[in-house]
Design a protein around this motif. Structure first.
Motif, PDB file in Angstrom:
ATOM      1  N   VAL A 138      32.090  45.557  40.681  1.00  0.00           N
ATOM      2  CA  VAL A 138      31.471  44.365  40.107  1.00  0.00           C
ATOM      3  C   VAL A 138      31.454  43.293  41.203  1.00  0.00           C
ATOM      4  N   ASP A 139      30.253  42.944  41.672  1.00  0.00           N
ATOM      5  CA  ASP A 139      30.110  41.967  42.756  1.00  0.00           C
ATOM      6  C   ASP A 139      30.151  40.533  42.245  1.00  0.00           C
ATOM      7  N   ASP A 140      30.455  39.626  43.164  1.00  0.00           N
ATOM      8  CA  ASP A 140      30.423  38.177  42.931  1.00  0.00           C
ATOM      9  C   ASP A 140      31.387  37.707  41.849  1.00  0.00           C
ATOM     10  N   THR A 141      32.572  38.294  41.793  1.00  0.00           N
ATOM     11  CA  THR A 141      33.572  37.859  40.820  1.00  0.00           C
ATOM     12  C   THR A 141      34.967  38.240  41.292  1.00  0.00           C
ATOM     13  N   PHE A 142      35.962  37.527  40.772  1.00  0.00           N
ATOM     14  CA  PHE A 142      37.373  37.870  40.924  1.00  0.00           C
ATOM     15  C   PHE A 142      37.944  38.325  39.584  1.00  0.00           C
ATOM     16  N   ASP A 143      37.133  38.290  38.548  1.00  0.00           N
ATOM     17  CA  ASP A 143      37.602  38.566  37.197  1.00  0.00           C
ATOM     18  C   ASP A 143      37.885  40.050  37.032  1.00  0.00           C
ATOM     19  N   THR A 144      39.158  40.409  37.030  1.00  0.00           N
ATOM     20  CA  THR A 144      39.530  41.817  36.878  1.00  0.00           C
ATOM     21  C   THR A 144      39.223  42.323  35.467  1.00  0.00           C
ATOM     22  N   GLU A 196      41.245  52.451  34.814  1.00  0.00           N
ATOM     23  CA  GLU A 196      42.619  52.180  34.414  1.00  0.00           C
ATOM     24  C   GLU A 196      43.177  50.940  35.096  1.00  0.00           C
ATOM     25  N   ALA A 197      42.603  50.597  36.251  1.00  0.00           N
ATOM     26  CA  ALA A 197      43.106  49.463  37.036  1.00  0.00           C
ATOM     27  C   ALA A 197      41.922  48.727  37.641  1.00  0.00           C
ATOM     28  N   ALA A 198      42.164  47.475  38.011  1.00  0.00           N
ATOM     29  CA  ALA A 198      41.128  46.671  38.658  1.00  0.00           C
ATOM     30  C   ALA A 198      41.754  45.944  39.832  1.00  0.00           C
ATOM     31  N   LEU A 199      40.994  45.830  40.901  1.00  0.00           N
ATOM     32  CA  LEU A 199      41.486  45.192  42.110  1.00  0.00           C
ATOM     33  C   LEU A 199      40.441  44.202  42.614  1.00  0.00           C
ATOM     34  N   ALA A 200      40.780  42.904  42.595  1.00  0.00           N
ATOM     35  CA  ALA A 200      39.865  41.871  43.084  1.00  0.00           C
ATOM     36  C   ALA A 200      40.044  41.732  44.592  1.00  0.00           C
ATOM     37  N   GLN A 201      38.938  41.606  45.313  1.00  0.00           N
ATOM     38  CA  GLN A 201      38.953  41.500  46.762  1.00  0.00           C
ATOM     39  C   GLN A 201      38.067  40.336  47.203  1.00  0.00           C
ATOM     40  N   GLN A 202      38.414  39.719  48.328  1.00  0.00           N
ATOM     41  CA  GLN A 202      37.563  38.677  48.906  1.00  0.00           C
ATOM     42  C   GLN A 202      37.686  38.729  50.412  1.00  0.00           C
ATOM     43  N   TRP A 203      36.541  38.539  51.079  1.00  0.00           N
ATOM     44  CA  TRP A 203      36.517  38.367  52.524  1.00  0.00           C
ATOM     45  C   TRP A 203      35.438  37.356  52.812  1.00  0.00           C
ATOM     46  N   GLU A 204      35.836  36.200  53.328  1.00  0.00           N
ATOM     47  CA  GLU A 204      34.953  35.071  53.555  1.00  0.00           C
ATOM     48  C   GLU A 204      34.258  34.724  52.241  1.00  0.00           C
ATOM     49  N   SER A 205      32.930  34.784  52.156  1.00  0.00           N
ATOM     50  CA  SER A 205      32.253  34.395  50.913  1.00  0.00           C
ATOM     51  C   SER A 205      32.008  35.585  49.989  1.00  0.00           C
ATOM     52  N   GLU A 206      32.306  36.778  50.453  1.00  0.00           N
ATOM     53  CA  GLU A 206      32.081  37.974  49.639  1.00  0.00           C
ATOM     54  C   GLU A 206      33.275  38.198  48.711  1.00  0.00           C
ATOM     55  N   TYR A 224      39.387  40.817  62.019  1.00  0.00           N
ATOM     56  CA  TYR A 224      38.256  40.940  61.103  1.00  0.00           C
ATOM     57  C   TYR A 224      37.942  42.407  60.824  1.00  0.00           C
ATOM     58  N   ALA A 225      37.961  43.206  61.875  1.00  0.00           N
ATOM     59  CA  ALA A 225      37.603  44.611  61.724  1.00  0.00           C
ATOM     60  C   ALA A 225      38.622  45.374  60.891  1.00  0.00           C
ATOM     61  N   PHE A 226      39.903  45.057  61.057  1.00  0.00           N
ATOM     62  CA  PHE A 226      40.931  45.835  60.384  1.00  0.00           C
ATOM     63  C   PHE A 226      41.440  45.216  59.087  1.00  0.00           C
ATOM     64  N   ASN A 227      41.169  43.963  58.859  1.00  0.00           N
ATOM     65  CA  ASN A 227      41.688  43.314  57.660  1.00  0.00           C
ATOM     66  C   ASN A 227      40.627  43.000  56.624  1.00  0.00           C
ATOM     67  N   SER A 228      39.385  43.301  56.934  1.00  0.00           N
ATOM     68  CA  SER A 228      38.354  43.021  55.949  1.00  0.00           C
ATOM     69  C   SER A 228      38.536  43.979  54.777  1.00  0.00           C
ATOM     70  N   PRO A 229      38.286  43.513  53.566  1.00  0.00           N
ATOM     71  CA  PRO A 229      38.512  44.369  52.410  1.00  0.00           C
ATOM     72  C   PRO A 229      37.517  45.513  52.369  1.00  0.00           C
ATOM     73  N   SER A 288      51.661  45.276  47.967  1.00  0.00           N
ATOM     74  CA  SER A 288      52.091  44.656  46.719  1.00  0.00           C
ATOM     75  C   SER A 288      50.891  44.236  45.882  1.00  0.00           C
ATOM     76  N   ASP A 289      51.166  43.815  44.651  1.00  0.00           N
ATOM     77  CA  ASP A 289      50.102  43.319  43.776  1.00  0.00           C
ATOM     78  C   ASP A 289      49.437  42.075  44.371  1.00  0.00           C
ATOM     79  N   ASN A 290      50.218  41.253  45.053  1.00  0.00           N
ATOM     80  CA  ASN A 290      49.683  40.021  45.635  1.00  0.00           C
ATOM     81  C   ASN A 290      48.985  40.243  46.973  1.00  0.00           C
ATOM     82  N   SER A 291      49.271  41.355  47.636  1.00  0.00           N
ATOM     83  CA  SER A 291      48.676  41.627  48.946  1.00  0.00           C
ATOM     84  C   SER A 291      48.385  43.121  49.089  1.00  0.00           C
TER      85      SER A 291
END
Length: 120
Positions: free
Chosen positions: A86-92, A100-110, A43-48, A62-65
């Protein structure tokens, strides 16, 4: 006349040292520690990284990870600067024309999107 002797005291029974109970307790404690280490460290090292606008980050993988680490903007490993979060979304696409770029992140419900510009 026979004199009756009192009964001899019973010999104390030896209690086993480090019996099954203690061994079981040690095994259970090791299992609990192993689980705590696996999930706690994970949790400590892999949380976004939930960086703030103005922070610099290093994006690898990679783009997928993707792997994201915050860095000082003067650090040679910093390759992006966060221009918007931009919070509460995955929409890049929620970055719009910002960055120039967008990166969607998720950890649990965040969940959130980091809008990034390359560090030059």
């Amino acid at each position: 006349m026979a004199v009756e002797q009192p009964p001899a005291p019973a010999a104390p029974t030896a209690q086993p040292k480090g019996g099954k109970g203690k061994k079981l307790l040690r095994v259970a404690a090791l299992i609990v520690v192993a689980i705590a280490v696996k999930f706690g460290i994970s949790y400590a090292f892999n949380s976004p990284v939930h960086a703030e606008a103005g922070d610099c980050v290093q994006v690898t993988g990679s783009d997928n990870s993707p792997e994201v680490d915050t860095k000082d903007c003067s650090d040679k490993d910093a390759n992006y600067k966060v221009v918007k979060v931009v919070d509460d979304t995955f929409d890049t696409n929620s970055c719009g024309t910002v960055g120039e770029a967008a990166l969607a992140q998720q950890w649990e419900s965040e969940k959130f999107v980091l809008c990034l510009n390359a560090v030059k």
